[in-house]
Scaffold this active site. Structure first.
Site, PDB file in Angstrom:
ATOM      1  CD  GLU A  20      -2.208   3.537  -2.203  1.00 33.96           C
ATOM      2  OE1 GLU A  20      -1.449   4.526  -2.141  1.00 33.96           O
ATOM      3  OE2 GLU A  20      -2.085   2.545  -1.468  1.00 33.96           O
ATOM      4  CG  ASP A  66     -12.192  21.791 -42.611  1.00 35.33           C
ATOM      5  OD1 ASP A  66     -11.650  20.880 -43.271  1.00 35.33           O
ATOM      6  OD2 ASP A  66     -12.515  22.893 -43.108  1.00 35.33           O
ATOM      7  CB  VAL A  85      -0.974   0.000   1.199  1.00 39.71           C
ATOM      8  CG1 VAL A  85      -1.695   1.329   1.312  1.00 39.71           C
ATOM      9  CG2 VAL A  85      -1.970  -1.138   1.070  1.00 39.71           C
ATOM     10  CB  ALA A  86       3.914   2.109   1.934  1.00 33.79           C
ATOM     11  CB  THR A 145      -1.573  14.402   3.769  1.00 35.00           C
ATOM     12  OG1 THR A 145      -1.053  13.082   3.667  1.00 35.00           O
ATOM     13  CG2 THR A 145      -2.498  14.473   4.960  1.00 35.00           C
ATOM     14  CG  ASN A 157       0.353   6.720  -0.226  1.00 30.25           C
ATOM     15  OD1 ASN A 157       1.300   7.386   0.156  1.00 30.25           O
ATOM     16  ND2 ASN A 157       0.411   5.405  -0.339  1.00 30.25           N
ATOM     17  CG  ASN A 159       4.238   6.482  -2.719  1.00 34.15           C
ATOM     18  OD1 ASN A 159       3.921   7.575  -2.267  1.00 34.15           O
ATOM     19  ND2 ASN A 159       3.369   5.671  -3.257  1.00 34.15           N
ATOM     20  CG  ASP A 186      -9.794  16.512 -43.059  1.00 32.78           C
ATOM     21  OD1 ASP A 186      -8.966  16.159 -43.900  1.00 32.78           O
ATOM     22  OD2 ASP A 186     -10.350  17.622 -43.079  1.00 32.78           O
ATOM     23  CB  ILE A 223       0.490   1.157  -4.800  1.00 31.01           C
ATOM     24  CG1 ILE A 223       0.932  -0.286  -4.988  1.00 31.01           C
ATOM     25  CG2 ILE A 223      -0.410   1.575  -5.949  1.00 31.01           C
ATOM     26  CD1 ILE A 223      -0.164  -1.283  -4.764  1.00 31.01           C
ATOM     27  CG  ASP A 254      -7.721  19.821 -44.708  1.00 35.17           C
ATOM     28  OD1 ASP A 254      -7.324  19.439 -45.817  1.00 35.17           O
ATOM     29  OD2 ASP A 254      -8.823  20.366 -44.532  1.00 35.17           O
ATOM     30  CD  GLU A 260       4.862  11.752   2.075  1.00 37.56           C
ATOM     31  OE1 GLU A 260       3.737  12.033   1.641  1.00 37.56           O
ATOM     32  OE2 GLU A 260       5.266  10.586   2.207  1.00 37.56           O
TER      33      GLU A 260
END
Length: 1058
Positions: free
Chosen positions: A328, A732, A323-324, A829, A826, A798, A736, A326, A370, A962
């Site tokens: 998240e 346009d 968990v630490a 904060t 993660n 991390n 295209d 990754i 174009d 951090e």
């Protein structure tokens, strides 16, 4: 065995009308029978575009979880849920705190999946937009009767259809009979041609000719702008050209590749997975002695004892480590940053439809543009005209500014002819009266009704003004009054109206391909009739005997005068101008008093073959040069692209000479440059072998591909992508759309672009301005740099968390932080500061650097080393403060035992699991801020329940470090002295928010219980700050070393070059 013979498609354009009627077994005066229609409907199906079967919802949802980081999180959430359930069963308590972690992870993944499904649901709207281009009903001949409004979906090959002005073509059809002299079709959205195209009935004797060359075919989705005809339906539904485009769009959507950022994140995810797996396994192995013991008997291990509880406990530590490790919050922060980027781009008129395209723009290496409507305005404009002066050997050229149909856009350069001479009056009269076009306002855009060339001539008349001073003043006042009116849709062409009032139009001689001219008979104020003519310059000169001079006098055209006119014509044509000659005739013989259809000479006007004789003996007036002009800002944008290392390639359906002229004017090519190997038609380029094509595309400098069909555009984009280029495609038109879909980033025009192009694109230019792309590229590069800043920040944080858990396991001390606390850090904060780093100001020289290579790593080896050092300090500080609280009475003069907690030896802390075997060990209750007392029923609980204060200190140190570390991420190399925090005030706000959120969970009892923490005293906060601040000093030293290394490397490079 019966051989199945595949039916070959009938190439209707290469056969005479009679052969086409025979092939489709139909007669022009009867049409198909009802029985034959039913048979053919069974064979060919409905005349409509098929809806491709999209992915089912369950498949879309599953696809969102096909990501390495997401899979790791899913496994972590599942294991955490199982462990929380087992823990709840053992303690016979609800233990809802244990379920917070898996529930939060699952919530994040569900939200991510919802966003992903929503984005994919929007991706295929281009196919629906194509259906909007299809005709609803049409006029068809069936069983000998004319059906005025047959639903277009019921058409079958062989049907006889009548088309009139304004009709939308319902299917691909072969023109069988022209009911008027001319038939013009607006097909620019399908082929990219700037002008409406003349159509005829003669066969084209080429089996494999390009779309633009099929002059006897009309295509579904295009519009009739002039004339009427009868056609034979050739192809319907998915077999039409627009159906082919739908197929190409669908195929391109299947080929969509991952964005550069997605590739980098996946690469990072794979490496992270390996690292996490190894570290988790290592942590578990290091602690095996706590859950697996044995005795050595006769040199062999025996009496194995296994503790499932302790095994589970250390397994949970390994999960906490995962968990630490990754980040998240990374997906959420990236999404937020990209969303902020889209807001910035929207302010610069670049509307982003797909978030990842913001970052993709930053690494664009090739822009395939174009021409019509992108580099040019897609609005015809007169850029210059010339007439003769006071004698036949002198000419005068007038240059005209303005690139749109807005009469107020520009004017005639150095125009001092407000009291127009007779010659200029003739120019204005012919342009105003020999004309069927109109202009209307569509929001900010001025559009033409009728032929674009004729609309441009009317705009010229408005810029010339009128010769009558009194009328001129009245027109000026009426224009001022009109600017205050609410309805601005109708554009009043007051000068043109004045000419049409004083010269009444009585007859029209329609344009045809043979004479290449169009004329009108008008009644002059004097009561006499005059013929006003406009058309191809060469044909008008052949039919002219005299020329009008500036004073209105007439002089015969001699050879020097003819050569002068032709040389001026050649000069204008070489600039890519479409030239129209202007002439008139006063001696009309039996038509000199023509006024109505009852006139005896009316029969002459009904005989089209007599038009050439009527338009003979003309008096030549002058030549007008028109073009679809380049946008004013394009040449500067091309120069910026060159400076930024971005190649520009023009891919257009227009003809070769026009495309080359425009490319020279926008400075893609320099004047006089040899275009050998730089300019090709689509057909010419496709003849080359793949190796030759790659060689051509690899050469530096601009390229132009003209007469390109949709498949050519797709093939070029595909080749560039295979070569490793990051391709942005602009366009346009409908033609295209497949290439827009296939490109790394498709960019459509917002004002003139078709809905099909917009829906196939990733970004829409609200102002149709090519230079907006360059601004968007600069913004994309800035966003990528900022992303690198917050990715570095989150990864370094991390790494610190991983090292803290690793140290905890290696030292054998109680866990400093539980998984739910790490998840909080993660997601919450760390999130605001990471997002705020997205507001870092861009580098001044951001568009002076070449695009980054797709192989460039997100984090190079030096930056990785730096953040391993920073991460190591984060881990040591987080674990260190935990140990200090347990083992030291004071630290740096700060009293730590005022709360009354018991001090232990480091050796005791490392062997806390053996606490029950210690003799005379006691642990005193202690108080926390707010007066709450922490007590123990068993002294050994001092290392589980009693660690709540030490754990709070560790968490607070991690959060504080951090926050300070986010200041380090402001710049990869620059010191905080040179790049102070107030350069990005949002970061300071974000740090305050993160500290505020941390204080919230500390001082709100309910939240404190959920996260297993307690409030801190002032002394303890002082300890947190003292332990956290050195992270800034360490990174400043590392940045200094990095700057010196870079300077030394640059010096070595310079020495080698010298």
């Amino acid at each position: 065995m019966e051989e199945i013979i595949e039916e070959k498609p009938f190439k209707a354009w290469s056969w005479p009308v009679e052969q086409c009627l025979k092939e489709y077994k139909v007669k022009l005066d009867k049409g198909l029978s009802t029985y034959e229609v039913e048979k053919r409907q069974q064979k060919y199906g409905w005349n409509e575009l098929q809806k491709e079967k999209g992915k089912p919802l369950w498949r879309l949802v599953l696809d969102q979880f096909d990501d390495v980081l997401v899979k790791i999180l899913l496994v972590a959430a599942f294991i955490s849920f199982v462990l929380a359930f087992l823990q709840g069963n053992e303690t016979e308590e609800s233990g809802y705190e244990s379920y917070v972690e898996p529930l939060v992870i699952i919530l994040i993944l569900v939200l991510n999946a919802i966003v992903g499904v929503w984005q994919e649901g929007n991706a295929e709207k281009a196919l629906e937009a194509l259906k909007g281009m299809q005709c609803d009903s049409c006029k068809v001949l069936r069983d000998g009767y004319l059906v005025p409004d047959l639903p277009a979906r019921e058409l079958v090959p062989g049907d006889i259809v009548e088309l009139r002005v304004g009709d939308k073509v319902p299917a691909d059809m072969r023109v069988a009979v022209l009911k008027t002299l001319t038939l013009r079709i607006e097909q620019s959205s399908l082929t990219g041609e700037a002008m409406p195209v003349m159509k005829g009935t003669n066969p084209i004797f080429f089996d494999d000719c390009e779309l633009q060359a099929k002059e006897n075919m009309v295509f579904a989705g295009t519009t009739v702008v002039n004339g009427s005809c009868i056609c034979i339906v050739v192809n319907t539904g998915m077999c039409t050209e627009i159906g082919n485009i739908q197929t190409q769009i669908h195929e391109a959507s299947l080929e969509e590749s991952e964005t550069p950022l997605k590739k980098k994140l996946d690469e990072f995810g794979n490496r992270l997975t390996t690292a996490i797996g190894l570290v988790c396994l290592l942590v578990w192995i290091i602690n095996y002695k706590y859950f697996l013991t044995w005795e050595i008997v006769n040199g062999w291990p025996s009496n194995f004892q296994f503790s499932f509880d302790k095994c589970t406990y250390y397994f949970k530590i390994a999960i906490a480590l995962a968990v630490a490790a990754i980040p998240e919050g990374l997906p959420a922060v990236i999404t937020t940053s990209l969303a902020l980027g889209t807001r910035k781009m929207a302010q610069k008129n670049a509307v982003v439809r797909k978030l990842p395209s913001v970052e993709t723009l930053g690494c664009t290496t090739v822009i395939c543009s174009d021409k019509t409507g992108t580099l040019t305005t897609n609005q015809m404009a007169v850029t210059e005209f010339f007439t003769l002066g006071g004698k036949t050997s002198a000419s005068r050229i007038f240059r005209v500014e303005g690139t749109t149909y807005d009469p107020k856009d520009g004017g005639i350069v150095d125009w001092n002819c407000y009291n127009m001479d007779a010659n200029l009056k003739s120019v204005a009269e012919i342009c105003a009266v020999c004309n069927d076009a109109g202009i209307f306002s569509d929001g900010p855009l001025f559009r033409a009704t009728g032929l674009p060339t004729e609309a441009a001539l009317k705009v010229l008349v408005e810029k010339m003004g009128v010769p009558d001073n009194e009328v001129k003043n009245n027109i000026r006042n009426s224009k001022l009054l009109q600017s205050y009116l609410i309805d601005h849709k109708t554009v009043t062409l007051a000068c043109c109206e004045w000419w049409t009032k004083i010269t009444k139009r009585v007859a029209t001689l329609e344009f045809d391909r043979v004479r290449k001219s169009m004329s009108v008979i008008v009644r002059e104020p004097s009561g006499c009739n005059r013929l006003l003519v406009k058309g191809a310059v060469e044909t008008l000169l052949e039919r002219s005997t005299c020329v009008q001079l500036a004073d209105g006098s007439i002089a015969p055209i001699d050879e020097p005068c003819r050569q002068l006119l032709l040389s001026r014509l050649m000069g204008m044509s070489s600039k890519g101008l479409r030239c129209l000659g202007l002439a008139y005739k006063d001696e009309l013989e039996d038509l000199s008093d023509y006024y109505t259809e009852s006139h005896p000479a009316h029969k002459k006007l009904l005989d089209h073959s007599s038009y050439s004789s009527i338009e003979s003996g003309l008096i030549f007036v002058g030549v007008v040069g028109l073009r679809d002009p380049p946008r004013e800002e394009v040449d500067k944008a091309i120069e910026d692209c060159r400076g930024a290392g971005i190649k520009v390639m023009v891919i257009t359906g227009d003809n070769k000479s026009t495309a080359e002229a425009v490319c020279k004017e926008i400075r893609l090519f320099s004047e006089g440059e040899d275009l050998q190997g730089r300019s090709f038609t689509g057909k010419e380029f496709m003849v080359f072998s793949p190796s030759q094509q790659i060689e051509i595309l690899s050469k530096p400098g601009g390229k132009v591909f003209s007469r390109a069909e949709p498949r050519h555009k797709q093939d070029i984009v595909r080749m560039l992508k295979d070569m490793g280029e990051v391709v942005a495609m602009t366009g346009d038109g409908v033609n295209d759309a497949p290439a827009l879909k296939l490109a790394d980033i498709g960019i459509a025009m917002g004002i003139t672009g078709t809905e099909v192009a917009k829906e196939a694109s990733d970004m829409v230019l609200a102002d149709d301005n090519f230079s907006t792309i360059v601004l968007a590229v600069a913004e994309g590069r800035s966003i990528y740099n900022n992303m690198k800043a917050f990715i570095r920040y989150m990864i370094s944080s991390n790494v610190g968390e991983v090292i803290s858990i690793f140290l905890t396991a290696a030292l054998g001390i109680p866990e400093c932080m539980i998984p739910v606390q790490l998840l909080w850090v993660n997601l919450v904060t760390d999130g605001p500061p990471a997002t705020a780093l997205g507001f870092n100001p861009a580098d001044v020289d951001i568009m002076k650097k070449p695009p980054r290579r797709s192989s460039d790593p997100l984090i190079n080896s030096w930056v990785l080393f730096r953040y391993m050092v920073i991460g190591s300090y984060v881990g040591i500080a987080t674990v260190g403060v935990f140990i200090i609280w347990y083992t030291q009475s004071s630290f740096l003069g700060i009293n730590l035992i005022s709360d009354g907690h018991t001090l232990v030896q480091l050796s005791q802390l490392r062997n806390w699991g053996e606490c029950s075997s210690w003799s005379n060990f006691t642990a005193s209750p202690f108080t926390v801020a707010g007066g709450r007392k922490i007590t123990f029923s068993n002294p050994c609980e001092y290392f589980s329940i009693g660690k709540v204060k030490a754990m709070t200190l560790s968490l607070s140190v991690l959060v504080a470090i951090e926050m300070f570390n986010s200041l380090n991420a402001l710049s990869e190399d620059n010191s905080l002295v040179r790049m102070p925090p107030w350069r990005n005030p949002w970061l300071l706000v974000a740090m305050s928010v993160s500290f505020g959120l941390h204080c919230l969970v500390l001082y709100v009892p309910f939240l404190a219980n959920v996260f297993g923490i307690v409030p801190l005293s002032l002394n303890e906060w002082l300890l947190v700050v003292l332990v956290s601040t050195p992270v800034i000093v360490i990174d400043e030293l590392l940045k200094f070393v990095g700057r010196r290394r870079r300077r030394r490397r640059l010096r070595r490079i310079k020495v080698k070059k010298a």
